[in-house]
Write a protein that holds these residues in place. Structure first.
Motif, PDB file in Angstrom:
ATOM      1  N   ALA A   1       0.841  -1.196   0.000  1.00 32.13           N
ATOM      2  CA  ALA A   1       0.000   0.000   0.000  1.00 32.13           C
ATOM      3  C   ALA A   1       0.879   1.250   0.000  1.00 32.13           C
ATOM      4  O   ALA A   1       1.852   1.334   0.753  1.00 32.13           O
ATOM      5  N   ILE A   2       0.494   2.181  -0.863  1.00 29.87           N
ATOM      6  CA  ILE A   2       1.178   3.469  -0.961  1.00 29.87           C
ATOM      7  C   ILE A   2       0.135   4.550  -0.720  1.00 29.87           C
ATOM      8  O   ILE A   2      -0.870   4.621  -1.430  1.00 29.87           O
ATOM      9  N   GLY A   3       0.368   5.372   0.278  1.00 30.81           N
ATOM     10  CA  GLY A   3      -0.564   6.443   0.606  1.00 30.81           C
ATOM     11  C   GLY A   3      -0.493   7.579  -0.388  1.00 30.81           C
ATOM     12  O   GLY A   3       0.279   7.564  -1.348  1.00 30.81           O
ATOM     13  N   GLY A   4      -1.291   8.582  -0.130  1.00 28.99           N
ATOM     14  CA  GLY A   4      -1.329   9.766  -0.978  1.00 28.99           C
ATOM     15  C   GLY A   4      -0.264  10.774  -0.596  1.00 28.99           C
ATOM     16  O   GLY A   4       0.712  10.454   0.102  1.00 28.99           O
ATOM     17  N   ALA A   5      -0.472  12.003  -0.987  1.00 29.84           N
ATOM     18  CA  ALA A   5       0.502  13.069  -0.773  1.00 29.84           C
ATOM     19  C   ALA A   5       0.810  13.311   0.703  1.00 29.84           C
ATOM     20  O   ALA A   5       1.909  13.744   1.042  1.00 29.84           O
ATOM     21  N   TYR A   6      -0.142  13.000   1.579  1.00 28.30           N
ATOM     22  CA  TYR A   6       0.061  13.221   3.017  1.00 28.30           C
ATOM     23  C   TYR A   6       0.438  11.952   3.770  1.00 28.30           C
ATOM     24  O   TYR A   6       0.482  11.931   4.992  1.00 28.30           O
ATOM     25  N   GLY A   7       0.676  10.877   3.060  1.00 29.08           N
ATOM     26  CA  GLY A   7       1.119   9.649   3.702  1.00 29.08           C
ATOM     27  C   GLY A   7      -0.030   8.750   4.120  1.00 29.08           C
ATOM     28  O   GLY A   7      -1.126   8.822   3.578  1.00 29.08           O
TER      29      GLY A   7
END
Length: 157
Positions: free
Chosen positions: A103-109
């Motif tokens: 899993a890779i989060g968005g711009a804010y992690g």
């Protein structure tokens, strides 16, 4: 074993889309692979990073299959070299792990809940990477890992 990738946000540039498509295709020669691209949360004119992380985290966790081994990408996670990642993949194949999900989060992690659910927090680099670049680099490293396991010439030792 199956490998899944859950990532937040669309790939905004053609070179990233092309690279991800290239390595996803290469990876599928070795293992069943699927990906889910989740929509980024918008925070309006004054986004609250914590709220955005929580919203995106709920959507990530909803996509993680029951019983899956979850690996989240985080700059403060554990560092593996390419050969260590290959060993990790090989161990999970031998142990009979049904599904390995990254899993890779968005711009804010990533939210705290996602990190707590994770079986492993993995760092691709001590440097901060965009979540879009992280997707491309992860797929390349997974592909490299399988070529290492098969002793193929892609990885120069």
């Amino acid at each position: 074993m199956k490998i899944g990738l859950i990532s937040v946000g669309k790939l905004s540039q053609a070179f990233l889309r092309d690279g991800v498509a290239e390595y996803a295709g290469r990876l599928q020669r070795y293992i069943s692979y699927n990906s889910h691209e989740l929509k980024e949360s918008k925070g309006g004119s004054k986004p609250d990073p914590k709220v955005i992380r929580e919203q995106e985290g709920e959507r990530i966790l909803a996509r993680v299959p029951d019983g899956a081994y979850l690996v989240v990408l985080d700059e403060r996670g554990r560092n593996y070299g390419s050969e260590e990642l290959a060993e990790f993949l090989g161990r999970h194949m031998l142990q009979g792990t049904g599904e390995l999900v990254f899993a890779i989060g968005g711009a804010y992690g990533l939210s705290r809940a996602v990190k707590e659910r994770a079986n492993l927090q993995l760092s691709l680099s001590a440097m901060t990477l965009t979540h879009q670049m992280a997707r491309l680099l992860l797929l390349e490293q997974l592909y490299r890992g399988f070529t290492i396991l098969r002793n193929e010439p892609y990885h120069n030792r």
